[in-house]
Scaffold this motif. Structure first.
Motif, PDB file in Angstrom:
ATOM      1  N   LYS A 111      -0.399  21.515  24.871  1.00 54.69           N
ATOM      2  CA  LYS A 111       0.509  22.487  25.304  1.00 54.69           C
ATOM      3  C   LYS A 111       1.437  22.204  26.482  1.00 54.69           C
ATOM      4  O   LYS A 111       0.764  21.342  27.291  1.00 54.69           O
ATOM      5  N   GLY A 112       2.248  22.446  26.660  1.00 53.76           N
ATOM      6  CA  GLY A 112       3.471  22.188  27.395  1.00 53.76           C
ATOM      7  C   GLY A 112       4.260  23.240  27.983  1.00 53.76           C
ATOM      8  O   GLY A 112       4.608  24.202  27.182  1.00 53.76           O
ATOM      9  N   LYS A 113       5.102  23.005  29.076  1.00 48.85           N
ATOM     10  CA  LYS A 113       5.988  24.367  29.481  1.00 48.85           C
ATOM     11  C   LYS A 113       7.161  23.766  30.174  1.00 48.85           C
ATOM     12  O   LYS A 113       7.129  22.865  30.961  1.00 48.85           O
ATOM     13  N   THR A 114       8.236  24.142  29.875  1.00 50.59           N
ATOM     14  CA  THR A 114       9.419  23.668  30.617  1.00 50.59           C
ATOM     15  C   THR A 114      10.195  24.846  31.207  1.00 50.59           C
ATOM     16  O   THR A 114       9.739  26.194  30.977  1.00 50.59           O
ATOM     17  N   LYS A 115      11.116  24.680  31.998  1.00 48.06           N
ATOM     18  CA  LYS A 115      12.179  25.738  32.505  1.00 48.06           C
ATOM     19  C   LYS A 115      12.933  26.181  31.159  1.00 48.06           C
ATOM     20  O   LYS A 115      13.200  25.294  29.951  1.00 48.06           O
ATOM     21  N   VAL A 116      13.564  27.406  30.978  1.00 46.78           N
ATOM     22  CA  VAL A 116      14.143  27.995  29.553  1.00 46.78           C
ATOM     23  C   VAL A 116      15.489  26.830  29.296  1.00 46.78           C
ATOM     24  O   VAL A 116      15.700  26.672  28.327  1.00 46.78           O
ATOM     25  N   GLU A 117      15.939  26.421  30.487  1.00 51.25           N
ATOM     26  CA  GLU A 117      17.140  25.740  30.180  1.00 51.25           C
ATOM     27  C   GLU A 117      17.091  24.372  29.684  1.00 51.25           C
ATOM     28  O   GLU A 117      17.950  23.801  29.263  1.00 51.25           O
ATOM     29  N   ASP A 118      15.860  23.934  29.846  1.00 47.94           N
ATOM     30  CA  ASP A 118      15.408  22.550  29.103  1.00 47.94           C
ATOM     31  C   ASP A 118      14.679  22.749  27.882  1.00 47.94           C
ATOM     32  O   ASP A 118      14.563  21.855  27.112  1.00 47.94           O
ATOM     33  N   LEU A 119      14.771  23.970  27.127  1.00 49.77           N
ATOM     34  CA  LEU A 119      14.352  24.004  25.944  1.00 49.77           C
ATOM     35  C   LEU A 119      14.880  23.227  24.760  1.00 49.77           C
ATOM     36  O   LEU A 119      14.118  22.389  24.381  1.00 49.77           O
ATOM     37  N   GLU A 120      16.142  23.179  24.778  1.00 49.53           N
ATOM     38  CA  GLU A 120      16.750  22.471  23.715  1.00 49.53           C
ATOM     39  C   GLU A 120      16.667  20.871  24.089  1.00 49.53           C
ATOM     40  O   GLU A 120      16.713  20.139  23.225  1.00 49.53           O
ATOM     41  N   ALA A 121      16.805  20.570  25.033  1.00 47.14           N
ATOM     42  CA  ALA A 121      16.884  19.034  25.632  1.00 47.14           C
ATOM     43  C   ALA A 121      15.424  18.711  25.509  1.00 47.14           C
ATOM     44  O   ALA A 121      15.330  17.415  24.746  1.00 47.14           O
ATOM     45  N   TYR A 122      14.252  19.347  25.842  1.00 46.16           N
ATOM     46  CA  TYR A 122      12.970  18.849  25.414  1.00 46.16           C
ATOM     47  C   TYR A 122      12.824  18.744  24.168  1.00 46.16           C
ATOM     48  O   TYR A 122      11.918  17.861  23.460  1.00 46.16           O
ATOM     49  N   SER A 123      13.152  19.877  23.243  1.00 42.76           N
ATOM     50  CA  SER A 123      12.978  19.740  21.840  1.00 42.76           C
ATOM     51  C   SER A 123      13.644  18.679  21.199  1.00 42.76           C
ATOM     52  O   SER A 123      12.921  17.887  20.244  1.00 42.76           O
ATOM     53  N   ALA A 124      15.024  18.163  21.549  1.00 39.33           N
ATOM     54  CA  ALA A 124      15.578  17.325  20.958  1.00 39.33           C
ATOM     55  C   ALA A 124      14.786  15.787  21.591  1.00 39.33           C
ATOM     56  O   ALA A 124      14.692  14.950  20.526  1.00 39.33           O
ATOM     57  N   PHE A 125      14.437  15.645  22.693  1.00 35.76           N
ATOM     58  CA  PHE A 125      13.688  14.498  23.015  1.00 35.76           C
ATOM     59  C   PHE A 125      12.446  14.486  22.120  1.00 35.76           C
ATOM     60  O   PHE A 125      12.040  13.074  21.661  1.00 35.76           O
ATOM     61  N   MET A 126      11.571  15.404  21.850  1.00 36.61           N
ATOM     62  CA  MET A 126      10.352  15.343  21.253  1.00 36.61           C
ATOM     63  C   MET A 126      10.805  15.018  19.565  1.00 36.61           C
ATOM     64  O   MET A 126       9.840  13.901  19.267  1.00 36.61           O
ATOM     65  N   LYS A 127      11.838  15.700  19.183  1.00 39.30           N
ATOM     66  CA  LYS A 127      12.223  14.954  17.738  1.00 39.30           C
ATOM     67  C   LYS A 127      12.485  13.539  17.824  1.00 39.30           C
ATOM     68  O   LYS A 127      12.288  12.939  16.726  1.00 39.30           O
ATOM     69  N   ALA A 128      13.243  12.937  18.828  1.00 43.87           N
ATOM     70  CA  ALA A 128      13.799  11.617  18.659  1.00 43.87           C
ATOM     71  C   ALA A 128      12.748  10.727  19.014  1.00 43.87           C
ATOM     72  O   ALA A 128      12.639   9.570  18.696  1.00 43.87           O
ATOM     73  N   ARG A 129      11.524  11.024  20.015  1.00 44.55           N
ATOM     74  CA  ARG A 129      10.770   9.961  20.639  1.00 44.55           C
ATOM     75  C   ARG A 129       9.486  10.247  20.334  1.00 44.55           C
ATOM     76  O   ARG A 129       8.729   9.429  19.699  1.00 44.55           O
ATOM     77  N   ALA A 130       8.895  11.575  20.447  1.00 45.13           N
ATOM     78  CA  ALA A 130       7.424  11.628  20.342  1.00 45.13           C
ATOM     79  C   ALA A 130       6.946  11.793  18.808  1.00 45.13           C
ATOM     80  O   ALA A 130       6.211  11.172  18.293  1.00 45.13           O
ATOM     81  N   ILE A 131       7.909  12.708  17.943  1.00 42.81           N
ATOM     82  CA  ILE A 131       7.365  12.770  16.544  1.00 42.81           C
ATOM     83  C   ILE A 131       7.569  11.249  16.013  1.00 42.81           C
ATOM     84  O   ILE A 131       6.580  11.307  15.202  1.00 42.81           O
ATOM     85  N   PRO A 132       8.621  10.637  16.019  1.00 43.46           N
ATOM     86  CA  PRO A 132       8.322   9.272  15.316  1.00 43.46           C
ATOM     87  C   PRO A 132       7.261   8.348  15.733  1.00 43.46           C
ATOM     88  O   PRO A 132       6.676   7.658  14.940  1.00 43.46           O
ATOM     89  N   ASP A 133       6.726   8.397  17.096  1.00 42.25           N
ATOM     90  CA  ASP A 133       5.754   7.883  17.646  1.00 42.25           C
ATOM     91  C   ASP A 133       4.246   8.664  16.867  1.00 42.25           C
ATOM     92  O   ASP A 133       3.791   7.575  16.614  1.00 42.25           O
ATOM     93  N   TYR A 134       4.228   9.799  16.782  1.00 44.78           N
ATOM     94  CA  TYR A 134       3.120  10.352  15.932  1.00 44.78           C
ATOM     95  C   TYR A 134       3.153   9.615  14.420  1.00 44.78           C
ATOM     96  O   TYR A 134       2.002   9.372  14.024  1.00 44.78           O
ATOM     97  N   LYS A 135       4.254   9.812  13.838  1.00 42.46           N
ATOM     98  CA  LYS A 135       4.359   9.308  12.516  1.00 42.46           C
ATOM     99  C   LYS A 135       3.963   7.876  12.021  1.00 42.46           C
ATOM    100  O   LYS A 135       3.757   7.623  11.038  1.00 42.46           O
ATOM    101  N   GLN A 136       4.312   7.145  12.953  1.00 43.28           N
ATOM    102  CA  GLN A 136       3.963   5.760  12.819  1.00 43.28           C
ATOM    103  C   GLN A 136       2.529   5.290  13.202  1.00 43.28           C
ATOM    104  O   GLN A 136       2.185   4.222  12.748  1.00 43.28           O
TER     105      GLN A 136
END
Length: 100
Positions: free
Chosen positions: A7-32
């Motif tokens: 679980k994690g928490k950000t400021k509301v204004e960081d919601l989209e930027a953090y979501s994009a980061f997770m899609k670009a960086r973390a999710i591919p890391d998990y998948k490989q």
């Protein structure tokens, strides 16, 4: 199968930027990672914060070491997380999946 829940928490204004980061960086890391099966990434907002839950599914507890290292209970963070996350929980929770 094992579910690993972070679980994690950000400021509301960081919601989209953090979501994009997770899609670009973390999710591919998990998948490989050997032993990874699938993931579900959840998010919600209130007036002040955005909340995230990441549920990853693994073949067994032992293969989680391929991603998290020897201490499978320890949460894994990326250097970029410091730009977005408000707090850094030290641990994750694991559950045995007994039905789908």
């Amino acid at each position: 199968m094992i579910a690993r829940i972070w679980k994690g928490k950000t400021k509301v204004e960081d919601l989209e930027a953090y979501s994009a980061f997770m899609k670009a960086r973390a999710i591919p890391d998990y998948k490989q990672t050997d032993g990874f099966i699938k993931l579900t990434f959840l998010r919600r907002i209130d007036d002040t914060h955005a909340y995230f839950r990441l549920v990853t599914y693994w073949e067994n507890l032992d293969v989680i070491k391929n991603f998290a290292g020897e201490d499978t209970e320890k949460a894994k963070y990326y250097p970029e997380d410091k730009k977005y996350l408000i707090d850094f929980p030290d641990t994750v929770t694991h559950y045995e999946v007994f039905a789908e």
